[in-house]
Enzyme design. Structure first.
Site, mmCIF file in Angstrom:
data_model
loop_
_atom_site.group_PDB
_atom_site.id
_atom_site.type_symbol
_atom_site.label_atom_id
_atom_site.label_comp_id
_atom_site.label_asym_id
_atom_site.label_seq_id
_atom_site.Cartn_x
_atom_site.Cartn_y
_atom_site.Cartn_z
ATOM 1 N N ASP A 162 2.621 41.187 16.678
ATOM 2 C CA ASP A 162 3.265 41.371 15.880
ATOM 3 C C ASP A 162 2.584 42.111 14.734
ATOM 4 O O ASP A 162 1.676 41.740 14.208
ATOM 5 C CB ASP A 162 4.091 40.212 15.140
ATOM 6 C CG ASP A 162 4.867 40.496 14.036
ATOM 7 O OD1 ASP A 162 6.141 40.948 14.391
ATOM 8 O OD2 ASP A 162 4.598 40.306 12.631
ATOM 9 N N GLU B 34 3.063 46.168 18.430
ATOM 10 C CA GLU B 34 4.438 46.279 17.810
ATOM 11 C C GLU B 34 3.872 46.962 16.257
ATOM 12 O O GLU B 34 3.962 46.389 15.446
ATOM 13 C CB GLU B 34 5.246 45.058 17.398
ATOM 14 C CG GLU B 34 6.545 45.308 16.782
ATOM 15 C CD GLU B 34 6.682 45.187 15.236
ATOM 16 O OE1 GLU B 34 7.580 45.331 14.684
ATOM 17 O OE2 GLU B 34 5.647 44.468 14.841
#
Lengths: 624, 624
Positions: A339, A368
């Site tokens: 993330d 990401e």
């Protein structure tokens, strides 16, 4: 080599390809991929050169050398290929020297051919002395060879907590057990990575309510990315999802089906995370002593504390995060979706990924980061196996052609492996707002065929969930990030994309041409609503019957979800590997229709009510 | 910088430009040229950055730093410019750090603007601790700043022995004295480099006769490139040309007129060169003990022995060649045309040029290598100031546009300075075979305007000598390489190109836009027989009256020597620096005609019987 008094080498070796960031980072490949090495090699004068490619697989002590061949004498360009046969760090280099004997022999041959000399003039006349071969050696280039999944993978993201709390037998089960029960269906749909948002305890303080409401009601589950509570932090499993034992069972069940369970590495904390009290120095403090929460004015994320990588205790912090990652590796996790990696230092990722892969070589990291191109490239260079991409927002044919041409050619193709997502829990892209399911279908077809790795956030995608939280946001309405959603009814009622998914993924698995990005070539169409491209197996075009699984694939996608579109294609026969003077066969693997094409300008038509794409397998009878 | 426990820098500095060969060789500039440095600079996260360009001129101990500005935030691209104010080795580097205070201030401003916070919320609230600025520093790039002549020079090559043996006063003089007598005329024609083929004693053994005949008659002078006889070698002056004193007088006379006398460094020997007996180990031997002469089958050059750079005595050989070069430097020679440098090791030239320039910094070396692109580039990289080019054979508009676009853009423009020659004693290019003098005129106009440095081999060029030695050769008939030629009659009878040369060279000297290659831009024409391009002063377009010498030049050349050609031009107003909505002025400096143009599509016409080109000086009145 002669002694120390020999003259400096007369050879120049330059323009070595592939390299990443001028050789500062390894070139990426997966097992079985070829590495075609190019180099510009020359010397002064007109002597004959010998140029060899040296290859040293991981663990080998010696260089295996093969001759390079001149591919463009006018540009002094030489090439040779080796195949990355094993995972690990391979090395290559180029070595060259002047071949004095060949120089003499060829000069003699030219003189004899020109009638200047007779062969008999040179009987027994090897020149008195061959100068020692002053070899030149290029720098050594590293090639990081990964497992095939790093390149070719098919992802399905789901929120376990949204699955039915009772199984078909009517018995209550934990969400992690429910995920295990879904595995057969997901395997049948052709997915090989099942990615779960963070499974850790969720904080209570400043917990967000549905649709990102600032306050939550008692029953609201909170965002899985607000990690940590009194129950534990990044190595704990949230009680409401199940137990660590459930998770281990899930990983084992997935493993039996060749599915990897991917976890989310979200290195941030809820205010209730144990680290907040145990390691206050890992967070940034305000002058009043309070810890600074995340914000992107005017937005405030009071439920999330970023970690402070500039802290003086950075070494302890890095070690703790490596410990977290290793914990899950030790529990069988081999794929991580990371993330927001672009908000943590590049050096940290380089260090973490290298350490993890040392002990767990096959581990795959997906970055990401929907960030600027230089940032995306850097994350790839420091070790991420895959990156999310801008595919999500590339809609028109020119946009797609430009972007995937960039991704499939150097320098990008040697460093960054795209993973194409039509949607994510954070992104219902503007072009899917209130869009018909045919729009979702065409995005699925594009993702599955353009990119070796792709993924969907389902079941929202499968059922064509198209309601944004507002006109000026790409957040979903009633986002699963903040509440549970039951998809059972919608999945049962249909229509859903699952039959198409199953078909596309089956074709992807069978046709090795779709396992690569490097051979992607776009072909012309006379209608901008139809995009046309081909891929060949990385061993090159194969249209004969000897390697049926390696046939050339020709894909046509209708970018218009609203109506039928037709076009004349303008095919590049050489890229397809066909002889355009003879008929060739195109079988649409989606609908089964078979065509015999004469010439390179076939006419095609696609009705979105029937299918978003043609996936032609192109073959040609061997010449009689 | 904090102590050893601070985290690794979060910044990335990459994509530094300009660099040559990834920084392995210096970037080239001449005094006064700007160096615009670009870099891709970014960090993780969203912090504010400070990026500075450091510049260290030769001799300076400290870096002078100026702020770089963001030119493309989406691509993280930063730029700043410094001017190379002095000859010598300049250095630059880029340094960047996170500006925590600015990051905090801007976040606060955004919060206040968004109405989230009030300024009063933050009274006296500087955050508790600014993390130390972890600066990142790029690699250091070298810029080799040369005298202006290395970029902008106008060459005239002549064979002294062909000049009239008697002066205007009827007295016999040596050829070197005759050259001195030509200097006023050559200065009036606008040449600033007069290049003489080798002036050394010519060998007797295997001397070539006229038209490269294998045997010479008693009176034949031989090729000046067959260097060395009993009289001496590379540091001797051939008696038939004059004395060393004559040469010194010539250099001094040239110097008074700001003309450089360029000598030819042809590192090869006739069989009679003293080195052949003094240093037989510097040559390659056949099995029978004889020395190997030069050959390019079926051609044989028995009058020339190449030097053996692979010899075990290479160090002595290198030292001797440096001694030769230094000898002529000490006699005032500052410009060398180097014969066939691509048949000697690159490392040798790098060493020789560096050593010469250490003692004689302003020395200019022109590489006579019509070799493959990689070889040409390498010679430029190892230190040659200028290179001969393929201009000689680039005839059509597309060929010229492609080639000069390559030469004027990176990477070439930072390493290789072209010197364009329409002819040389070795090359009467095929398109000038039996061509009218108008063909020579257009080649002259192209060379003089496309390239900051150009040269002609005269007077053969001046009078349009167009007879090749055969249909399949670019050698001249009755080449001056093997015999003397008297040009007096032809020059007197005319027509000659000398009036055009004088005009072109005068315009070149006055208009600083023609001193650079970097600003060359091609404009469209609707007739392929007319080529159109512009140049601006390296300080940028100037069309106002404040810097009249720096006006933008717009050149149109008629590539058809046989007939008039007309075209509508399609001008890029931005490149010309004019506002296309207002009229602008174009004065043809060749013919004096003045035009006022309205819009960017003027119509032009060129009659080869009148002029090969328009050289428009483009200006525009400042807005009222």
């Amino acid at each position: 080599m002669t002694g120390p008094t020999s003259a400096p080498s007369r050879l120049v070796i330059e323009g070595l390809t592939p390299r990443v960031d001028e050789g500062r980072h390894p070139v990426k490949r997966v097992v079985g991929e070829p590495v075609t090495v190019g180099a510009t090699v020359f010397a002064d004068g007109h002597d004959w050169l010998r140029v060899v490619l040296g290859h040293r697989p991981p663990g080998a002590r010696a260089w295996a050398e093969v001759a390079m061949h001149s591919v463009n004498p006018g540009l002094d360009r030489w090439e040779a290929t080796f195949v990355a046969g094993a995972t690990g760090l391979h090395r290559f280099r180029v070595r060259a020297w002047i071949d004095h004997r060949a120089t003499w022999r060829h000069a003699l041959a030219r003189k004899v051919a020109a009638g200047v000399d007779q062969p008999s003039d040179h009987e027994g006349e090897p020149p008195a002395r061959w100068p020692a071969a002053e070899a030149a050696t290029s720098t050594t280039v590293e090639v990081d060879v990964d497992v095939e999944r790093a390149l070719f993978s098919t992802w399905y993201e789901l929120f376990p907590r949204s699955l039915p709390s009772k199984g078909p037998d009517g018995r209550v089960r934990t969400p992690l057990v429910a995920v295990a029960a879904e595995l057969d269906e997901l395997a049948a749909l052709g997915f090989d990575v099942v990615y779960l948002p963070p499974i850790h305890p969720i904080g209570r303080s400043f917990r967000k309510g549905p649709n990102n409401a600032a306050t939550a009601s008692a029953g609201d589950p909170g965002s899985p990315w607000a990690i940590g509570s009194a129950e534990g932090g990044h190595t704990a499993v949230a009680a409401e999802l199940g137990t660590l034992a459930d998770f281990k069972d899930l990983v084992a069940a997935a493993d039996e089906r060749s599915i990897a369970i991917a976890l989310d590495l979200a290195f941030q904390c809820s205010p209730d995370h144990p680290w907040v009290t145990q390691h206050p120095e890992w967070f940034r403090h305000r002058p009043d002593g309070s810890i600074q929460y995340a914000e992107n004015p005017p937005k405030r994320y009071q439920d999330i504390y970023p970690l402070d990588f500039d802290s003086s205790q950075w070494e302890e912090l890095w070690a703790a995060l490596l410990e977290v990652t290793s914990f899950w590796c030790d529990h069988g996790v081999s794929v991580f979706r990371v993330d927001n990696p672009h908000t943590k230092p590049f050096a940290f990722w380089e260090w973490l990924i290298a350490h993890v892969r040392q002990r767990h070589p096959g581990t795959v990291f997906l970055a990401e980061a929907f960030a600027r191109p230089a940032v995306m490239a850097r994350l790839a260079q420091v070790g991420f196996s895959q990156n999310y991409t801008y595919f999500t927002w590339r809609v028109s044919a020119p946009e797609l052609v430009e972007y995937f041409t960039e991704l499939s050619t150097t320098p990008s193709v040697d460093e960054l492996r795209p993973n194409a997502w039509p949607n994510t829990p954070d992104i219902l892209p503007w072009h899917l707002h209130h869009a018909p399911i045919e729009a979702f279908a065409l995005r699925l077809a594009l993702a599955a065929t353009l990119s070796p790795s792709y993924g969907v956030y389902g079941p929202a995608f499968d059922v064509g969930e198209n309601r944004p939280a507002g006109n000026d946001t790409e957040e979903y309405l009633d986002s699963e990030k903040y509440q549970t959603r039951s998809w059972t009814t919608a999945l049962r009622a249909g229509p859903t994309l699952r039959p198409l998914m199953a078909q596309l993924n089956q074709i992807r698995h069978r046709q090795t041409a779709l396992h690569t990005l490097r051979t992607l070539r776009f072909h012309g169409t006379d209608n901008q609503s139809l995009i046309c491209f081909s891929k060949t197996d990385h061993r090159g075009p194969s249209v004969a019957s000897d390697r049926p699984e390696a046939a050339t694939m020709l894909v046509v996608v209708n970018l218009d979800p609203g109506q039928s579109q037709a076009a004349t294609l303008h095919l590049d026969a050489a890229e397809l590997g066909v002889d355009p003077s003879r008929p060739f066969d195109a079988v649409d693997l989606l609908c089964g229709d078979a065509y015999q094409w004469h010439g390179t300008e076939p006419w095609v038509r696609l009705d979105p009510a029937v299918a978003p794409a043609h996936l032609f397998r192109v073959t040609q009878e061997a010449r009689a």
